[in-house]
Design a protein around this motif. Sequence first.
Motif, short mmCIF file in Angstrom:
data_model
loop_
_atom_site.label_atom_id
_atom_site.label_comp_id
_atom_site.label_asym_id
_atom_site.label_seq_id
_atom_site.Cartn_x
_atom_site.Cartn_y
_atom_site.Cartn_z
N ALA A 12 0.82 -1.21 0.00
CA ALA A 12 0.00 0.00 0.00
C ALA A 12 0.86 1.27 0.00
CB ALA A 12 -0.92 -0.01 1.22
N MET A 13 1.80 1.34 0.95
CA MET A 13 2.53 2.61 1.09
C MET A 13 3.54 2.82 -0.04
SD MET A 13 2.06 5.03 2.97
CE MET A 13 2.73 6.66 2.83
N THR A 33 8.53 -7.01 -3.72
CA THR A 33 9.23 -8.15 -3.11
C THR A 33 8.65 -9.44 -3.67
OG1 THR A 33 7.76 -8.66 -1.26
CG2 THR A 33 9.29 -6.81 -0.94
N TRP A 34 9.23 -10.56 -3.21
CA TRP A 34 8.77 -11.90 -3.62
C TRP A 34 7.34 -12.17 -3.15
CZ3 TRP A 34 12.70 -10.12 -0.81
CH2 TRP A 34 12.64 -10.27 0.58
N ASP A 36 4.96 -9.80 -3.62
CA ASP A 36 4.14 -8.75 -4.24
C ASP A 36 3.73 -9.03 -5.68
OD1 ASP A 36 4.41 -7.38 -1.90
OD2 ASP A 36 5.91 -5.95 -2.64
N ARG A 51 -4.45 -2.93 -2.54
CA ARG A 51 -4.43 -2.48 -1.13
C ARG A 51 -4.94 -1.05 -0.97
NH1 ARG A 51 -0.03 -5.93 0.76
NH2 ARG A 51 -0.93 -7.97 0.31
N VAL A 82 8.60 -1.52 3.10
CA VAL A 82 8.08 -2.86 3.40
C VAL A 82 7.68 -2.93 4.87
CG1 VAL A 82 9.41 -4.04 1.62
CG2 VAL A 82 10.39 -3.77 3.89
N ALA A 83 6.89 -3.96 5.21
CA ALA A 83 6.52 -4.16 6.61
C ALA A 83 7.79 -4.33 7.43
CB ALA A 83 5.63 -5.40 6.72
N GLY A 86 10.13 -7.28 7.29
CA GLY A 86 10.92 -7.54 6.09
C GLY A 86 12.06 -6.57 5.87
N THR A 107 9.66 4.31 5.40
CA THR A 107 8.26 4.47 5.86
C THR A 107 7.85 3.34 6.79
OG1 THR A 107 7.10 3.17 4.17
CG2 THR A 107 7.70 5.41 3.56
N SER A 108 8.67 2.29 6.89
CA SER A 108 8.33 1.13 7.72
C SER A 108 8.23 1.56 9.18
CB SER A 108 9.39 0.05 7.58
OG SER A 108 9.68 -0.17 6.22
N LYS A 109 7.30 0.92 9.90
CA LYS A 109 7.06 1.32 11.29
C LYS A 109 7.19 0.12 12.21
CE LYS A 109 4.38 5.20 9.86
NZ LYS A 109 3.27 6.08 10.02
N CYS A 147 -0.25 9.71 7.56
CA CYS A 147 -0.24 9.48 6.11
C CYS A 147 -0.92 8.15 5.83
CB CYS A 147 1.20 9.37 5.60
SG CYS A 147 2.24 10.74 6.00
N ALA A 149 -2.08 5.42 3.23
CA ALA A 149 -1.62 5.11 1.88
C ALA A 149 -2.67 5.44 0.82
CB ALA A 149 -1.23 3.64 1.81
N ARG A 267 -5.39 -1.42 10.31
CA ARG A 267 -5.42 -2.79 10.81
C ARG A 267 -5.25 -2.89 12.32
NH1 ARG A 267 -1.50 -4.33 5.85
NH2 ARG A 267 -0.77 -2.27 6.44
N GLU A 296 0.87 -4.73 12.79
CA GLU A 296 2.24 -4.45 13.23
C GLU A 296 2.34 -4.05 14.69
OE1 GLU A 296 3.29 -1.62 10.06
OE2 GLU A 296 5.03 -2.88 9.70
N1 LIG Z 1 -0.66 1.74 4.82
C1 LIG Z 1 -0.43 2.92 5.33
O1 LIG Z 1 -1.30 3.82 5.33
C2 LIG Z 1 0.92 3.24 5.92
C3 LIG Z 1 1.18 4.54 6.27
C4 LIG Z 1 2.42 4.88 6.78
C5 LIG Z 1 3.36 3.88 6.97
N2 LIG Z 1 3.07 2.61 6.66
C6 LIG Z 1 4.12 1.61 6.91
O2 LIG Z 1 4.67 1.19 5.69
C7 LIG Z 1 5.09 -0.18 5.80
C8 LIG Z 1 4.41 -0.96 4.70
O3 LIG Z 1 3.01 -0.91 4.96
P1 LIG Z 1 1.92 -1.15 3.86
O4 LIG Z 1 0.67 -0.55 4.34
O5 LIG Z 1 2.45 -0.80 2.52
O6 LIG Z 1 1.75 -2.74 3.98
P2 LIG Z 1 1.34 -3.81 2.88
O7 LIG Z 1 0.92 -5.01 3.65
O8 LIG Z 1 0.41 -3.25 1.88
O9 LIG Z 1 2.73 -4.11 2.15
C9 LIG Z 1 3.76 -4.71 2.88
C10 LIG Z 1 5.04 -4.69 2.09
O10 LIG Z 1 6.05 -5.33 2.89
C11 LIG Z 1 6.53 -6.48 2.21
N3 LIG Z 1 6.73 -7.55 3.20
C12 LIG Z 1 5.82 -8.03 4.09
N4 LIG Z 1 6.36 -9.03 4.80
C13 LIG Z 1 7.63 -9.18 4.34
C14 LIG Z 1 8.69 -10.07 4.66
N5 LIG Z 1 8.58 -10.99 5.63
N6 LIG Z 1 9.85 -9.94 3.98
C15 LIG Z 1 9.99 -9.00 3.02
N7 LIG Z 1 9.02 -8.13 2.66
C16 LIG Z 1 7.86 -8.24 3.32
C17 LIG Z 1 5.45 -6.86 1.21
O11 LIG Z 1 6.00 -7.60 0.16
C18 LIG Z 1 4.95 -5.48 0.78
O12 LIG Z 1 5.82 -4.92 -0.17
C19 LIG Z 1 4.63 -0.66 7.18
O13 LIG Z 1 5.71 -0.67 8.08
C20 LIG Z 1 3.58 0.37 7.59
O14 LIG Z 1 3.49 0.55 8.98
C21 LIG Z 1 1.89 2.25 6.11
#
Ligand SMILES: NC(=O)c1ccc[n+]([C@@H]2O[C@H](COP(=O)([O-])OP(=O)(O)OC[C@H]3O[C@@H](n4cnc5c(N)ncnc54)[C@H](O)[C@@H]3O)[C@@H](O)[C@H]2O)c1
Length: 347
Positions: A12-13, A33-34, A36, A51, A82-83, A86, A107-109, A147, A149, A267, A296
């Motif tokens: 998503a992000m 990633t693998w 996606d 997403r 990425v989460a 990862g 951006t990961s948290k 923010c 996504a 979530r 998370e």
């Molecule tokens: N969605 C939002 O609004 C938002 C906003 C700000 C920050 N974030 C942060 O951005 C990060 C990504 O969130 P998202 O919403 O895009 O999540 P998402 O679930 O849509 O995407 C997750 C991403 O992480 C990768 N990933 C997941 N598990 C993995 C693993 N074990 N190994 C390698 N890669 C892995 C996936 O392939 C994908 O690219 C998170 O840390 C989240 O907290 C999200």
Amino acid sequence: MPGTVSILGAGAMGSALATPFRTAGWNVHLWGTWLDDHLLDACRAGRPHPRTGVVLADGTRLFASDQLDDALDGADLAVVAVASVGVREVVRRALAGISRTRALLLTSKGFAPDEHGRVRLLPDAMRDLAAEHGISLPPIVAVGGPCKADEVAASRWTAAVFGCTDLGTALDTVKAVATDAYRAEVTADEAGVEICAAMKNVYAITLGIADGLGERRKEPHHDLKAASFAQAVRELVVLTRLVGGDPQTATGLAGVGDLEVTGLSGRNKIFGVRIGRGEPAGNALDAMTAAEQTVEGVPAARLARTLVDQHDRAVWSRLPLFTAILDVLDSCEDPAARIADAVLPTV
Ligand SMILES: NC(=O)c1ccc[n+]([C@@H]2O[C@H](COP(=O)([O-])OP(=O)(O)OC[C@H]3O[C@@H](n4cnc5c(N)ncnc54)[C@H](O)[C@@H]3O)[C@@H](O)[C@H]2O)c1
């Protein structure tokens, strides 16, 4: 500065950030990633991203997991999106390409445990990992603030905060990414942005519990939700100080702002709602994991427990809500009552 940005992670992000970058004139490489492939397939077909529900920004170039080197070729900036689980693996694979960029946005948290059981903030863990491979990373820009996504992807107004110990890099990056809709303020408080980003997911669970309780009892529990919000902010200040950050980070966009948006949807809040409705925490988590919905805040809570112990156990007395969340995750009998006990003044 527009040039080429490589966004690592097509969730998503990662996909959402293609919108401001493309609008600001960047060449955008989006690497999946693998995990996606199905997300890239939808984008390639011109369908909305599964997403975000928003079609990927026009002109974004897509790269599959076996094309990481191509995705990073000629990149001026990299974004890790990425989460948290990862981050280490993706950064490890991308080290050489990232090291050639001017800045690395994150951006990961969450937190990263190391092999000795110590818990690190993500930027520290990334620098350690790079050092182990004899590589030094460019300045890391911690991206925080409210923010969502889907809203970023759709060019709705969004105020982010970019935290980087090298303030000049933060400023240059903000200027190069800003659009009419997506703007960011800067701070040198990388650690503060990071701890708020990770911990607001934990506190958002309690906001969801109040909403779920309201659904179950068919009467609002807004007072409990507001008391939880205020206590969460107090505790974000304590935690920010604990890692050497600036309390104003916790009371600004990175703390209060992000807590507000995370408590409205997302979530972690949904996980809390399920608990508030009466579902045992373990069952709710299993169901969400099976539906590919990573919560998370759960691993973050457990890792943050160790982080607090590492820094100063004396601050636990000032973290009653965090203590209550840990009890809830460990299956306490009445989660809402446990939260109320933590946030209502003592008699
Ligand atoms: N969605 C939002 O609004 C938002 C906003 C700000 C920050 N974030 C942060 O951005 C990060 C990504 O969130 P998202 O919403 O895009 O999540 P998402 O679930 O849509 O995407 C997750 C991403 O992480 C990768 N990933 C997941 N598990 C993995 C693993 N074990 N190994 C390698 N890669 C892995 C996936 O392939 C994908 O690219 C998170 O840390 C989240 O907290 C999200």
